[in-house]
Scaffold this motif. Sequence first.
Motif, mmCIF file in Angstrom:
data_model
loop_
_atom_site.group_PDB
_atom_site.id
_atom_site.type_symbol
_atom_site.label_atom_id
_atom_site.label_comp_id
_atom_site.label_asym_id
_atom_site.label_seq_id
_atom_site.Cartn_x
_atom_site.Cartn_y
_atom_site.Cartn_z
ATOM 1 N N GLY A 251 0.841 -1.193 0.000
ATOM 2 C CA GLY A 251 0.000 0.000 0.000
ATOM 3 C C GLY A 251 0.875 1.241 0.000
ATOM 4 N N PHE A 252 0.279 2.368 -0.357
ATOM 5 C CA PHE A 252 1.038 3.620 -0.288
ATOM 6 C C PHE A 252 0.113 4.782 0.003
ATOM 7 N N LYS A 253 0.691 5.867 0.416
ATOM 8 C CA LYS A 253 -0.113 7.059 0.732
ATOM 9 C C LYS A 253 0.746 8.303 0.515
ATOM 10 N N THR A 254 0.110 9.344 0.040
ATOM 11 C CA THR A 254 0.852 10.614 -0.136
ATOM 12 C C THR A 254 0.088 11.720 0.590
ATOM 13 N N SER A 255 0.829 12.725 1.028
ATOM 14 C CA SER A 255 0.182 13.903 1.624
ATOM 15 C C SER A 255 1.101 15.099 1.454
ATOM 16 N N ALA A 256 0.562 16.275 1.657
ATOM 17 C CA ALA A 256 1.382 17.481 1.504
ATOM 18 C C ALA A 256 2.369 17.579 2.665
ATOM 19 N N SER A 257 3.569 18.063 2.393
ATOM 20 C CA SER A 257 4.583 18.170 3.452
ATOM 21 C C SER A 257 4.221 19.248 4.456
ATOM 22 N N GLY A 258 3.608 20.309 3.950
ATOM 23 C CA GLY A 258 3.228 21.395 4.849
ATOM 24 C C GLY A 258 4.432 21.959 5.580
ATOM 25 N N SER A 259 4.193 22.391 6.806
ATOM 26 C CA SER A 259 5.286 23.049 7.519
ATOM 27 C C SER A 259 5.892 22.154 8.595
ATOM 28 N N MET A 260 5.196 21.051 8.907
ATOM 29 C CA MET A 260 5.715 20.181 9.964
ATOM 30 C C MET A 260 5.927 18.770 9.410
ATOM 31 N N PHE A 261 7.089 18.578 8.862
ATOM 32 C CA PHE A 261 7.388 17.326 8.159
ATOM 33 C C PHE A 261 7.187 16.108 9.048
ATOM 34 N N TYR A 262 7.776 16.193 10.207
ATOM 35 C CA TYR A 262 7.779 15.020 11.092
ATOM 36 C C TYR A 262 6.357 14.632 11.476
ATOM 37 N N LYS A 263 5.609 15.638 11.924
ATOM 38 C CA LYS A 263 4.241 15.400 12.389
ATOM 39 C C LYS A 263 3.393 14.817 11.253
ATOM 40 N N TYR A 264 3.477 15.435 10.097
ATOM 41 C CA TYR A 264 2.647 14.972 8.978
ATOM 42 C C TYR A 264 3.073 13.581 8.497
ATOM 43 N N ALA A 265 4.371 13.322 8.562
ATOM 44 C CA ALA A 265 4.849 11.995 8.158
ATOM 45 C C ALA A 265 4.281 10.937 9.110
ATOM 46 N N GLN A 266 4.304 11.246 10.399
ATOM 47 C CA GLN A 266 3.740 10.335 11.412
ATOM 48 C C GLN A 266 2.272 10.076 11.118
ATOM 49 N N GLU A 267 1.525 11.172 10.903
ATOM 50 C CA GLU A 267 0.074 11.053 10.678
ATOM 51 C C GLU A 267 -0.214 10.229 9.419
ATOM 52 N N THR A 268 0.573 10.474 8.374
ATOM 53 C CA THR A 268 0.356 9.758 7.117
ATOM 54 C C THR A 268 0.618 8.271 7.306
ATOM 55 N N LEU A 269 1.681 7.961 8.059
ATOM 56 C CA LEU A 269 2.019 6.554 8.298
ATOM 57 C C LEU A 269 0.904 5.872 9.109
ATOM 58 N N ASP A 270 0.414 6.586 10.131
ATOM 59 C CA ASP A 270 -0.667 6.028 10.957
ATOM 60 C C ASP A 270 -1.905 5.752 10.107
ATOM 61 N N THR A 271 -2.265 6.706 9.254
ATOM 62 C CA THR A 271 -3.449 6.535 8.389
ATOM 63 C C THR A 271 -3.271 5.317 7.500
ATOM 64 N N LEU A 272 -2.081 5.209 6.896
ATOM 65 C CA LEU A 272 -1.818 4.104 5.966
ATOM 66 C C LEU A 272 -1.910 2.762 6.696
ATOM 67 N N LEU A 273 -1.308 2.711 7.868
ATOM 68 C CA LEU A 273 -1.355 1.463 8.638
ATOM 69 C C LEU A 273 -2.793 1.121 8.996
ATOM 70 N N GLY A 274 -3.545 2.145 9.371
ATOM 71 C CA GLY A 274 -4.962 1.950 9.716
ATOM 72 C C GLY A 274 -5.731 1.371 8.534
ATOM 73 N N GLU A 275 -5.505 1.934 7.363
ATOM 74 C CA GLU A 275 -6.205 1.478 6.154
ATOM 75 C C GLU A 275 -5.894 0.005 5.855
ATOM 76 N N LEU A 276 -4.681 -0.417 6.196
ATOM 77 C CA LEU A 276 -4.259 -1.781 5.875
ATOM 78 C C LEU A 276 -4.461 -2.734 7.067
ATOM 79 N N ASN A 277 -5.111 -2.205 8.111
ATOM 80 C CA ASN A 277 -5.315 -2.980 9.336
ATOM 81 C C ASN A 277 -3.997 -3.507 9.897
ATOM 82 N N LEU A 278 -3.031 -2.647 9.911
ATOM 83 C CA LEU A 278 -1.734 -3.048 10.458
ATOM 84 C C LEU A 278 -1.411 -2.172 11.654
ATOM 85 N N ASP A 279 -0.365 -2.605 12.337
ATOM 86 C CA ASP A 279 0.050 -1.857 13.504
ATOM 87 C C ASP A 279 1.525 -1.501 13.339
ATOM 88 N N LYS A 280 1.976 -0.488 14.060
ATOM 89 C CA LYS A 280 3.388 -0.089 13.968
ATOM 90 C C LYS A 280 4.314 -1.278 14.260
#
Lengths: 425, 268
Positions: free
Chosen positions: B27-56
Amino acid sequence: MSTNIHHKIESPKDRQNRHKAMEAIKLINTIKEDFKFPIKSMEYFYDLFERVYCKNEPLHGDKVKVGTMCIQIPSEIIYALDGVPIRLCNGFYTDDEIGSDLLPQKACPLVKATVGHFASGNFSDKPDIVFSPTTCDQKTKAGAIIEKFGHEVIDVDFPRTKESEASREFFRKSIREFTSKLSKFQGKKLSRKNLKDSISKIGYAQSLYHKLTTYRQSDIVPILGIDVFLITNAFFFDKIDNWIDAMEALLEELEVRSKEKIHVAGKISPRIVYTGSPPIFPNYKIPQIIEQSDAIIVADETCSSNRMFNDMVAVDEWLVNDMLDSISDKYLKACTCPIFTKNDDRIRRIIHLAKQYKADGVIYQAFAGCTVYEMEQRSVLEAMEKAGIPILYIESDYSPSQHGQLSTRVEAFIESLKTRRRNKK
Amino acid sequence: MKYFAGIDIGSTSIKITLADEAKNIIGFKTSASGSMFYKYAQETLDTLLGELNLDKKDLAYIVATGYGRKLYKEADENISEITANAIGAIAAAKEYGEIKTIINIGGQDSKAISLDNEGNVVNFAMNDRCAAGTGKFLDVVALKLEIGVDELGTRHFQATGTPLSVSSTCAVFAESEIIGLLGNNHSVEDIVCGVHYSIAKRIVKLVKRVGVKEGIYFDGGPAMNEGLVNAIENELGCKIFIPKHPQITTSYGAAIMGVDSYKYEQNQ
């Protein structure tokens, strides 16, 4: 490797045509759109360049096209032998880039572009035979390179001195030689009538140009310099009768405009005489910068414009050999090209033009790599200083990216001319 | 089952790809980098894992790449986007043939990468000091022309006249050139086509610096623009390959790197 998106890919020839069309249309649009007072009869010329360079429209059908590598090949003789002269001097950066692979890095962009054009073999009106006068070193050597691309290239000996009787005789012989070679190629004999007619026709075309210059001498100038370069460059390849018709229409319109006192420049726009390496379509980089910086080019001393039309053939006797001698004299004696050992004529002409056209200054442009113009700038600068005529020397090439640096220098020079004008008043 | 994440933090967008042990994309996911790279990267990863029913906990290895890679502290490894791009491109184009040259146009830079027969990077050229000919440049153009970025491709093929080139190499000056062209009533289509060719010419110069070798792969967000693809193909004079998801090649390459690094560590 297979691919997943299906587009038809341009052939190298189509790609080159597109590059040239993009260069051409950019300039044509700018000339059309930058100008507050468009001249209706200029549309013919804008359209002509668009047809030839954006749509690759051939103009001359089955006529034999005689390519000339330089201004020194007499069009009068080509027309008299039922050929069409096509001047091959080239101003495209696209072709310059192609030629750069075949010539030294420091070669002149005009020569590189001409060779590049031949290398690509991409002509809307392909020359059937090429005559290459031995004028400057680079053009002389370019002839042999062009030959390798499958063209018949014939050298026409041209002397490097013009003061002596020996050089005059030498070139007269050379012109007769050229005539007999072209005559043989055409399978036609040069007749007295045909030669007389073509001298008259070109003479008439020149007289129209002279009439055009009278409008540029007045205080109210109805036409921009860049338009005049376009008109004179069209003479390189256009059907002469069409060119004459278009000129007549233009002169009528200019007459009306001058009566209406339409001045195409500003109130204190400096008047410029342009000299140096020739502006050839679409490389009007410097003329464009000049006229976008609130100056106006009122005259020029270049081989792509004024030098083609300035001097006429003066015939004593209307016999074939006498006419040929008169033609060769005109092409040698009247020429002010810096290839000559001594070239005081050019300095005299620039000073004369500056006075006749009430110019505020001279802009001298040399292509980087155009050795003779680069070398002659020193003597011209000294002479202008002596004559009290401000002059700016610029070196440029065909690349489109120099605009910023060049315009700063040109603008500063033009501002200094304005200051002089204000102080005079 | 173990999974591997490749996180590509670019100047404009964040791309995350998950791969399994066999290096297949899960699976993959993209999002805008915005101004807080780290935070948005975390959120994007969480969303992607959620969509795939996976856990960190299912992630065996995380590799970060891209301009903001050092900001992602949880990564097991950092690799440059040049390396990641090459690995991802070779894997993505496997069924199509060999890749020798990669063109990547990102949000604020463009690259040409040359590979040897083993898929190693042998040479690369980057235009990284200026936004000319990048995704940002296309954003600016679309904004000025009042059309969507996704419309640029279609408009390119509707051009009827000679493409109108934009000679300013700077995105800021190009903007005023475009305003000038619009002001003179030139068609949006001819301007779009000209812009694409101006970018294509610039990118082809970059490619020529590393050497043009057949087997050309084009990725990065702007590779989704068919008009630009057409212009680059015409300037190069050959076909180029566009992956199914051109935006995620680099993050996919990072995920593959994760699989290899993990296996290497296990064998130590």
